[in-house]
Design a protein around this motif. Sequence first.
Motif, PDB file in Angstrom:
ATOM      1  N   LEU A  70       0.753  -1.112  -0.196  1.00 37.10           N
ATOM      2  CA  LEU A  70      -0.248   0.076  -0.031  1.00 37.10           C
ATOM      3  C   LEU A  70       0.961   1.319  -0.046  1.00 37.10           C
ATOM      4  CD1 LEU A  70      -2.580  -0.994   2.812  1.00 37.10           C
ATOM      5  CD2 LEU A  70      -2.998  -1.258   0.069  1.00 37.10           C
ATOM      6  N   PRO A  71       0.489   2.406  -0.518  1.00 36.95           N
ATOM      7  CA  PRO A  71       1.039   3.485  -0.729  1.00 36.95           C
ATOM      8  C   PRO A  71       0.934   4.464   0.821  1.00 36.95           C
ATOM      9  CG  PRO A  71      -0.829   3.929  -1.890  1.00 36.95           C
ATOM     10  CD  PRO A  71      -1.012   2.647  -1.313  1.00 36.95           C
ATOM     11  N   HIS A  72       1.488   3.677   1.761  1.00 35.58           N
ATOM     12  CA  HIS A  72       1.384   4.131   3.355  1.00 35.58           C
ATOM     13  C   HIS A  72       2.673   4.381   3.710  1.00 35.58           C
ATOM     14  CE1 HIS A  72      -2.961   2.343   4.188  1.00 35.58           C
ATOM     15  NE2 HIS A  72      -2.939   3.038   2.751  1.00 35.58           N
ATOM     16  N   ALA A  73       2.912   5.570   4.090  1.00 37.65           N
ATOM     17  CA  ALA A  73       4.388   5.857   4.792  1.00 37.65           C
ATOM     18  C   ALA A  73       4.025   6.039   6.315  1.00 37.65           C
ATOM     19  CB  ALA A  73       4.876   7.090   4.087  1.00 37.65           C
ATOM     20  N   VAL A  74       4.503   5.882   7.231  1.00 41.42           N
ATOM     21  CA  VAL A  74       4.488   6.201   8.657  1.00 41.42           C
ATOM     22  C   VAL A  74       5.658   7.087   8.750  1.00 41.42           C
ATOM     23  CG1 VAL A  74       4.273   5.287  10.993  1.00 41.42           C
ATOM     24  CG2 VAL A  74       3.503   3.921   8.906  1.00 41.42           C
ATOM     25  N   ALA A  75       5.544   8.297   9.236  1.00 38.14           N
ATOM     26  CA  ALA A  75       6.614   9.302   9.562  1.00 38.14           C
ATOM     27  C   ALA A  75       6.739   9.442  11.216  1.00 38.14           C
ATOM     28  CB  ALA A  75       6.167  10.778   8.982  1.00 38.14           C
ATOM     29  N   PHE A  76       7.937   9.157  11.492  1.00 39.88           N
ATOM     30  CA  PHE A  76       7.895   9.235  13.275  1.00 39.88           C
ATOM     31  C   PHE A  76       8.545  10.374  13.807  1.00 39.88           C
ATOM     32  CE2 PHE A  76       8.078   4.523  11.542  1.00 39.88           C
ATOM     33  CZ  PHE A  76       7.270   4.087  12.608  1.00 39.88           C
ATOM     34  N   ALA A  77       7.923  10.989  14.774  1.00 40.73           N
ATOM     35  CA  ALA A  77       8.509  12.077  15.427  1.00 40.73           C
ATOM     36  C   ALA A  77       9.763  11.626  16.000  1.00 40.73           C
ATOM     37  CB  ALA A  77       7.559  12.588  16.637  1.00 40.73           C
ATOM     38  N   ARG A  78      10.727  12.938  16.201  1.00 36.69           N
ATOM     39  CA  ARG A  78      12.044  12.473  16.803  1.00 36.69           C
ATOM     40  C   ARG A  78      11.790  12.294  18.350  1.00 36.69           C
ATOM     41  NH1 ARG A  78      17.169  14.179  15.651  1.00 36.69           N
ATOM     42  NH2 ARG A  78      18.582  14.868  17.166  1.00 36.69           N
ATOM     43  N   ARG A  79      12.815  11.144  18.574  1.00 35.70           N
ATOM     44  CA  ARG A  79      12.386  10.610  20.031  1.00 35.70           C
ATOM     45  C   ARG A  79      12.717  11.778  21.199  1.00 35.70           C
ATOM     46  NH1 ARG A  79      16.621   8.535  23.203  1.00 35.70           N
ATOM     47  NH2 ARG A  79      18.718   9.009  22.412  1.00 35.70           N
ATOM     48  N   ALA A  84       3.327   9.516  15.521  1.00 37.34           N
ATOM     49  CA  ALA A  84       3.482   8.869  14.459  1.00 37.34           C
ATOM     50  C   ALA A  84       2.363   9.031  13.377  1.00 37.34           C
ATOM     51  CB  ALA A  84       3.895   7.223  14.519  1.00 37.34           C
ATOM     52  N   LEU A  85       2.884   9.581  12.197  1.00 39.86           N
ATOM     53  CA  LEU A  85       1.845  10.079  11.244  1.00 39.86           C
ATOM     54  C   LEU A  85       1.671   8.964  10.125  1.00 39.86           C
ATOM     55  CD1 LEU A  85      -0.058  12.321  10.850  1.00 39.86           C
ATOM     56  CD2 LEU A  85       1.222  13.390   9.666  1.00 39.86           C
ATOM     57  N   VAL A  86       0.486   8.309   9.998  1.00 42.64           N
ATOM     58  CA  VAL A  86       0.097   7.469   8.780  1.00 42.64           C
ATOM     59  C   VAL A  86      -0.461   8.304   7.611  1.00 42.64           C
ATOM     60  CG1 VAL A  86      -0.490   5.370   8.080  1.00 42.64           C
ATOM     61  CG2 VAL A  86      -0.157   5.714  10.411  1.00 42.64           C
ATOM     62  N   ILE A  87       0.585   8.207   6.552  1.00 35.79           N
ATOM     63  CA  ILE A  87       0.027   9.195   5.555  1.00 35.79           C
ATOM     64  C   ILE A  87      -0.268   8.291   4.146  1.00 35.79           C
ATOM     65  CG2 ILE A  87       0.800  10.917   3.857  1.00 35.79           C
ATOM     66  CD1 ILE A  87       2.786  11.987   5.874  1.00 35.79           C
ATOM     67  N   ASP A  88      -1.345   8.363   3.399  1.00 36.38           N
ATOM     68  CA  ASP A  88      -1.688   7.736   2.391  1.00 36.38           C
ATOM     69  C   ASP A  88      -0.808   8.782   1.027  1.00 36.38           C
ATOM     70  OD1 ASP A  88      -2.758   7.138  -0.247  1.00 36.38           O
ATOM     71  OD2 ASP A  88      -4.372   6.368   0.485  1.00 36.38           O
ATOM     72  N   CYS A  89       0.081   8.402   0.505  1.00 37.49           N
ATOM     73  CA  CYS A  89       1.113   9.195  -0.340  1.00 37.49           C
ATOM     74  C   CYS A  89       0.569   9.261  -1.652  1.00 37.49           C
ATOM     75  CB  CYS A  89       2.396   8.674  -0.349  1.00 37.49           C
ATOM     76  SG  CYS A  89       3.236   8.676   1.142  1.00 37.49           S
ATOM     77  N   ALA A  90      -0.336   8.223  -2.047  1.00 38.82           N
ATOM     78  CA  ALA A  90      -1.107   8.464  -3.243  1.00 38.82           C
ATOM     79  C   ALA A  90      -2.345   9.673  -3.319  1.00 38.82           C
ATOM     80  CB  ALA A  90      -1.864   7.347  -3.690  1.00 38.82           C
ATOM     81  N   ARG A  91      -3.043   9.695  -2.129  1.00 42.84           N
ATOM     82  CA  ARG A  91      -4.018  10.700  -2.227  1.00 42.84           C
ATOM     83  C   ARG A  91      -3.695  11.766  -1.298  1.00 42.84           C
ATOM     84  NH1 ARG A  91      -6.614   5.808  -0.987  1.00 42.84           N
ATOM     85  NH2 ARG A  91      -8.304   5.186  -2.458  1.00 42.84           N
ATOM     86  N   GLY A 134       5.774  -1.464  20.071  1.00 40.89           N
ATOM     87  CA  GLY A 134       4.217  -1.338  19.814  1.00 40.89           C
ATOM     88  C   GLY A 134       3.889  -2.285  18.662  1.00 40.89           C
ATOM     89  N   LEU A 135       2.705  -2.821  18.870  1.00 39.77           N
ATOM     90  CA  LEU A 135       1.875  -3.591  17.828  1.00 39.77           C
ATOM     91  C   LEU A 135       0.662  -2.677  17.376  1.00 39.77           C
ATOM     92  CD1 LEU A 135       3.704  -5.626  18.997  1.00 39.77           C
ATOM     93  CD2 LEU A 135       2.296  -7.397  18.374  1.00 39.77           C
ATOM     94  N   TRP A 136       0.284  -2.449  16.020  1.00 39.57           N
ATOM     95  CA  TRP A 136      -0.581  -1.682  15.423  1.00 39.57           C
ATOM     96  C   TRP A 136      -1.205  -2.527  14.185  1.00 39.57           C
ATOM     97  CZ3 TRP A 136      -1.452   3.031  17.908  1.00 39.57           C
ATOM     98  CH2 TRP A 136      -0.168   3.456  18.748  1.00 39.57           C
ATOM     99  N   SER A 137      -2.657  -2.713  14.205  1.00 38.20           N
ATOM    100  CA  SER A 137      -3.351  -3.478  12.833  1.00 38.20           C
ATOM    101  C   SER A 137      -3.154  -2.384  11.474  1.00 38.20           C
ATOM    102  CB  SER A 137      -4.678  -3.661  13.472  1.00 38.20           C
ATOM    103  OG  SER A 137      -5.240  -2.454  13.560  1.00 38.20           O
ATOM    104  N   VAL A 138      -2.947  -3.040  10.613  1.00 41.10           N
ATOM    105  CA  VAL A 138      -3.148  -2.466   9.264  1.00 41.10           C
ATOM    106  C   VAL A 138      -4.289  -3.068   8.718  1.00 41.10           C
ATOM    107  CG1 VAL A 138      -1.900  -1.940   7.319  1.00 41.10           C
ATOM    108  CG2 VAL A 138      -0.586  -2.039   9.458  1.00 41.10           C
ATOM    109  N   PRO A 139      -5.042  -2.221   7.780  1.00 40.74           N
ATOM    110  CA  PRO A 139      -5.001  -0.943   7.444  1.00 40.74           C
ATOM    111  C   PRO A 139      -5.667   0.127   8.708  1.00 40.74           C
ATOM    112  CG  PRO A 139      -6.748  -1.758   6.211  1.00 40.74           C
ATOM    113  CD  PRO A 139      -6.309  -2.736   7.072  1.00 40.74           C
TER     114      PRO A 139
END
Length: 356
Positions: A70-79, A84-91, A134-139
């Motif tokens: 999927l065209p999903h990118a997860v951008a993480f904040a600096r520690r 953590a931001l999940v972005i649909d890069c296509a849309r 941490g464990l997170w479900s997708v989508p």
Amino acid sequence: MQRRGFLASLAATTMAPRLGWADAGSPSYLAAAQTATGTYELHGLTQTGDSIFRLPLPARGHAATAHPSLPHAVAFARRPGTFALVIDCARGLELARLTPPQGRQLNGHGAFSADGSVLYTSEQVAETSEGRIGLWSVPGYRRLGEIPSHGTGPHEIRRLPMSDDLLVANGGIATDPTDRTKLNIDRMRPNLARVTPGGSLVSLAEPPEGMHQNSTRHLALLPDGNAACALQWEGDPAEAPPLLALWSEGALALCEPPLEEAFTMANYAGSIACNHATRQIAITSPKGGAVQVFGMDGVFQATHRRADVCGIAAASGGFVVTDGNGAISRLDADGLHPMKAHSVQWDNHLIALNAV
């Protein structure tokens, strides 16, 4: 009518085209940046350094991870991170904003399971710096739970090839939960832990004796299933120990550069990449303003100078590097060649979407 409406909606959903990375412009890399006006962005970059999309971030980013299909990118904040931001890069849409549970901090990195159904995030217990994943479900990106990282202060995590096991760089440093003051440098215990998706420890590798202050930070996967690790020295600055280590199951071997090159990196390796085709590993140092290249056997090859260089990823014939002055450069056997200049400050990492 309700049943017909539901079935029609279901049919429309199943017939809708499934978007992939091609719909986002087929970027080769992801990178976080700060703009000239002080805002923050996530960029999709081509092999030649062109930005084909830029999407806003709520604060300074660190690393990112990309979904395998999927065209999903997860951008993480600096520690120590709070998002953590999940972005649909296509849309260009924000799909989710992940917030760690009370008492947890995100540590700037994450990885997806092989089938893309689970996102793993590097975390720590705020008060003790005890490592968690941490464990997170997708989508849906809902919190499923957490497992131990088997160390203190975990940083980068990578999923090992042909496996769902994770390799975790537990940096060994306990920090103050508010200002990141380092609390245990004299007794820190870094390691690389291989962990199953259920949290069981498969193997644990620590730096050699006398190197317990060499913090394990960032990881690059090698084609043989092993890995390379970039280190940050927290001990006596006059010592300048090696900052690259090779990992094989349960063991870490340090790779020493020549004595005259030992101080070039200023005891700090900020990023690491492996080029499978050229059989090279490279580490960067923004503090030293340098890139060091090694063979996949750990033998030193060359040092290249570039001010504030940090992000690095494999590219055809070598590597692509980013720096805090906005430049994107190509690195090959002939040295560094600037390709593009952007009016941003690139952050620490350049994330490759495809192995080279």
